[in-house]
Structure formats: C-alpha cells, structure tokens
Design a protein around this motif. Structure first.
Motif, mmCIF file in Angstrom:
data_model
loop_
_atom_site.group_PDB
_atom_site.id
_atom_site.type_symbol
_atom_site.label_atom_id
_atom_site.label_comp_id
_atom_site.label_asym_id
_atom_site.label_seq_id
_atom_site.Cartn_x
_atom_site.Cartn_y
_atom_site.Cartn_z
ATOM 1 N N ASP A 165 -13.985 100.188 -32.423
ATOM 2 C CA ASP A 165 -13.161 99.786 -33.383
ATOM 3 C C ASP A 165 -13.468 97.956 -33.469
ATOM 4 O O ASP A 165 -12.931 97.821 -34.617
ATOM 5 C CB ASP A 165 -11.412 99.750 -32.952
ATOM 6 C CG ASP A 165 -11.364 99.209 -31.840
ATOM 7 O OD1 ASP A 165 -12.154 98.920 -30.794
ATOM 8 O OD2 ASP A 165 -10.354 98.906 -31.345
ATOM 9 N N ASP A 166 -14.527 97.753 -32.783
ATOM 10 C CA ASP A 166 -15.148 96.374 -33.070
ATOM 11 C C ASP A 166 -15.903 96.713 -34.203
ATOM 12 O O ASP A 166 -16.591 97.323 -34.933
ATOM 13 C CB ASP A 166 -16.066 95.623 -31.451
ATOM 14 C CG ASP A 166 -15.064 95.605 -30.304
ATOM 15 O OD1 ASP A 166 -14.567 95.818 -31.128
ATOM 16 O OD2 ASP A 166 -16.232 95.504 -29.990
ATOM 17 N N ARG A 167 -16.735 95.228 -34.717
ATOM 18 C CA ARG A 167 -16.892 94.901 -35.644
ATOM 19 C C ARG A 167 -18.729 93.945 -35.347
ATOM 20 O O ARG A 167 -19.297 93.378 -36.149
ATOM 21 C CB ARG A 167 -16.378 93.467 -37.065
ATOM 22 C CG ARG A 167 -15.128 93.906 -36.711
ATOM 23 C CD ARG A 167 -14.383 92.757 -37.632
ATOM 24 N NE ARG A 167 -13.786 91.796 -37.647
ATOM 25 C CZ ARG A 167 -13.727 90.641 -37.213
ATOM 26 N NH1 ARG A 167 -13.755 90.358 -38.383
ATOM 27 N NH2 ARG A 167 -13.166 89.657 -36.664
ATOM 28 N N THR A 168 -19.207 94.740 -34.422
ATOM 29 C CA THR A 168 -20.418 94.054 -33.982
ATOM 30 C C THR A 168 -21.331 95.173 -34.511
ATOM 31 O O THR A 168 -22.533 94.546 -35.356
ATOM 32 C CB THR A 168 -20.882 94.789 -32.425
ATOM 33 O OG1 THR A 168 -19.600 94.014 -31.554
ATOM 34 C CG2 THR A 168 -21.831 94.473 -31.844
ATOM 35 N N THR A 264 -14.584 90.745 -30.595
ATOM 36 C CA THR A 264 -15.099 92.000 -31.415
ATOM 37 C C THR A 264 -16.661 92.065 -32.178
ATOM 38 O O THR A 264 -17.148 92.875 -32.244
ATOM 39 C CB THR A 264 -14.088 92.125 -32.052
ATOM 40 O OG1 THR A 264 -13.840 91.091 -33.135
ATOM 41 C CG2 THR A 264 -12.846 92.495 -31.561
ATOM 42 N N ARG A 265 -16.550 90.938 -32.296
ATOM 43 C CA ARG A 265 -17.845 90.369 -33.398
ATOM 44 C C ARG A 265 -19.041 91.023 -32.340
ATOM 45 O O ARG A 265 -20.005 90.791 -32.561
ATOM 46 C CB ARG A 265 -18.215 89.385 -34.175
ATOM 47 C CG ARG A 265 -16.764 88.778 -35.238
ATOM 48 C CD ARG A 265 -16.986 90.238 -36.089
ATOM 49 N NE ARG A 265 -17.693 89.764 -36.801
ATOM 50 C CZ ARG A 265 -18.527 88.945 -37.889
ATOM 51 N NH1 ARG A 265 -17.186 88.139 -38.544
ATOM 52 N NH2 ARG A 265 -18.760 89.095 -38.261
ATOM 53 N N SER A 267 -18.517 92.034 -29.176
ATOM 54 C CA SER A 267 -18.382 93.091 -28.403
ATOM 55 C C SER A 267 -18.567 92.463 -26.854
ATOM 56 O O SER A 267 -18.541 93.191 -26.336
ATOM 57 C CB SER A 267 -19.084 94.893 -28.315
ATOM 58 O OG SER A 267 -18.888 95.881 -29.597
#
Length: 316
Positions: A165-168, A264-265, A267
């Motif tokens: 669910d991260d945005r990496t 999140t971006r 991780s």
C-alpha cells in the motif's frame, strides 16, 4: 520533469565488519577493483572503501563503511534486501565452483528468466550474481583473479522491499519515469532510461516485511544517477514539489549528493541522487586507483592522525 533523466543506479553503500576481510572478499574472491580508499567524511576515523569495474563508473560501484565493533544487522523493511551483480551468460557454473572453493555456499534461483546465484558476504550482506545479456560498454577489472569472460560487469537490479500500500512504485513510474517492465511473483521490475549495467531495480512488494536493524551486513542507502549538478538541482526541486523532504547538496568529493527518505514514497529506504562527476579519477591516476588513502582537501591536514587511527590494509 527536469530535462535530464535519472539513468539508473549510481552506487550502493553498505556496512561491514572488518575492513581487511571486506577487501579480501570483494577483490580477492569476487574480483572487483578497489577504486577508492578514503574515509567516511562524516566520521573520518572510519574507512570508506569503493569497489567497481576497471574505471569505477557509476552503475558499477558498491561501497562500504567498516564498523568492526558494530553488531550484526538484520535485513528488512527500510533497507535494500539484495545487492545483485551482472555476470556474463554461461558463467554461473564457474562462479559456483569459485565460491565453493572459498567455502561459500550459493543457492540457484531464477527471476525474470535470469538464472542467478544467491549467497552472502563475510558480514552477512545478501548478494546475487545474475547471468544476464552482455553489456557492450562493460569494462570489467581484468587484473584480478577472475578471467575477463566471467568477471562482474557491474550492478544489476537490486531488490528493494516495499509495502503493497506504499507509493514507492509510483515514485519510480510517475516521478522518475521508470516504467514497469515485468512481474515475477511478488517482484516488480522497473527500468531506468540508461543503457548498460545498473539501470533497473526490483521491488519486492508484500503486505508485510520484517523490521530491519542497521548493522554489519546491511545496506545504508542506494544512490541514483544524475548526469550533472544542474540535473541534480532540478530533481531536488521536483522532489520537494512532490512533498518529499530533500537535503541540501552534500559535497562527497567524487560526486555531489542529496538524500531523501519517506515512510511511503520510499518505503523507508534512504535514497540518494548523486552526480556522475567529477568521478574517482579526480584525485588519482588510473593506475593508482584505490592503492593509498585519498583524502579531500579539508581533511588533508589530519592525514597523519587519520592514518594512525585507521587499520592498515594489504592487497589481497
């Protein structure tokens, strides 16, 4: 987007135990060239050892901070999982035998159709040798113990653990402009626009990853290439516009660096953007790379003190 892209990985920096043990392994066993023997500029009583191809080019370089008193680290979230190197197709049997001769057990695996050997260095850092397509501009180190037709070419896709669910992944695809080029189970390959080695990363996408602990045998950060300082400044601005906290430019003598980390971006991984230049030849001739202690000008007055504090290293 800035005019210049991020072609690929610049270098990876990890932590190890004994400096001589590290040197013996990466030069004496893996056959990499020691292209720089310097110090950690933030802690100059600690060595900073650089290994790479014959020219020490970005995309081939793995560096180490030796911390002999540090405890063993634990790989997990927030740090690169596996450092992979590209080797020529058909060379893995040779490498398996070579590693076995040095008491190193390797495990056969295949991802993205590429056969590979997985093993660990003396400090426990997970490594892989990946048999992949030849690289036309490769300059492997040929004055070491590994024949040229089997020698390491440079970095291959390192494995970065990220949460589902991260945005990496979106950072790579939407900001860096690195498209997804394949999926293998829970691994996603992202491909940079550069050519040659060090132009891809593999994201290991899972709902959960074990928590990591920094120490011997773990990766401190991964750096991506910016062609020059202008491109780096452009990326610094772009990342800040996307809400990331990016450091000011740090002068690392052989390149300029900015750093950023986000829950999140990235991780939780520490990312760096490093310039290609001025490079490892800025203070040493090619024939002398890595053979003696190289210091930036601001530390030169402390040379005698630092040489006394640092362990003496011998060629493997």
């Amino acid at each position: 987007m800035p005019d210049a892209s991020l072609p690929g990985v610049h270098h990876i920096t990890a932590l190890c135990g004994d400096a001589q043990e590290n040197l013996d392994f990466y030069v004496g066993v893996l056959g990499l060239r020691r292209v720089k023997t310097t110090v950690n500029f933030d802690d100059p009583t600690t060595h900073h050892l650089y290994y790479g191809d014959a020219a020490g080019r970005p995309g081939t370089t793995l560096t180490f901070f030796p911390w002999p008193r540090a405890t063993n680290g634990r790989g997990g979230a927030g740090m690169v999982r596996t450092v992979a190197f590209a080797v020529p197709p058909g060379s893995l049997a040779h490498w398996r035998d070579r590693l076995a001769a040095h008491g190193i057990e390797a495990e056969d695996k295949t991802y993205f159709g590429e056969p590979r050997l997985h093993f660990s260095d003396p400090s426990g850092l997970p490594l892989a040798l990946v048999a992949t397509a030849p690289v036309e501009d490769a300059t492997p180190w040929t004055d070491g113990p590994v024949p040229a037709d089997r020698a390491i070419r440079g970095l291959h896709a390192p494995v970065l653990p990220v949460f589902s669910d991260d945005r990496t992944a979106a950072l790579f695809t939407d900001v860096f402009g690195w498209p997804r080029t394949g999926t293998d189970g829970d691994r996603v390959r992202l491909q940079g626009p550069g050519t040659g080695v060090g132009t891809a990363v593999d994201l290991l996408v899972r709902d959960r990853h074990p928590s990591g602990r920094m120490g011997r045998g773990t990766v401190h950060h991964i750096a991506f290439r910016a062609p020059d300082s202008e491109a780096q400044r452009a990326w610094q601005s772009i990342l800040r516009e996307h809400g990331l906290q990016v450091t000011d430019v740090k002068d690392r003598h052989y390149f300029r660096s900015v750093y950023f980390r986000d829950p999140t971006r990235t991780s939780g991984l520490l990312f760096e953007i490093a310039t290609d230049g001025p490079g490892v030849h800025v203070d040493e001739e090619d024939t002398a790379l890595g053979q003696s202690l190289a210091l930036p000008e601001h530390l030169e007055s402390r040379r005698a003190e630092l040489e006394r504090a640092l362990p003496t290293l011998s060629v493997p």
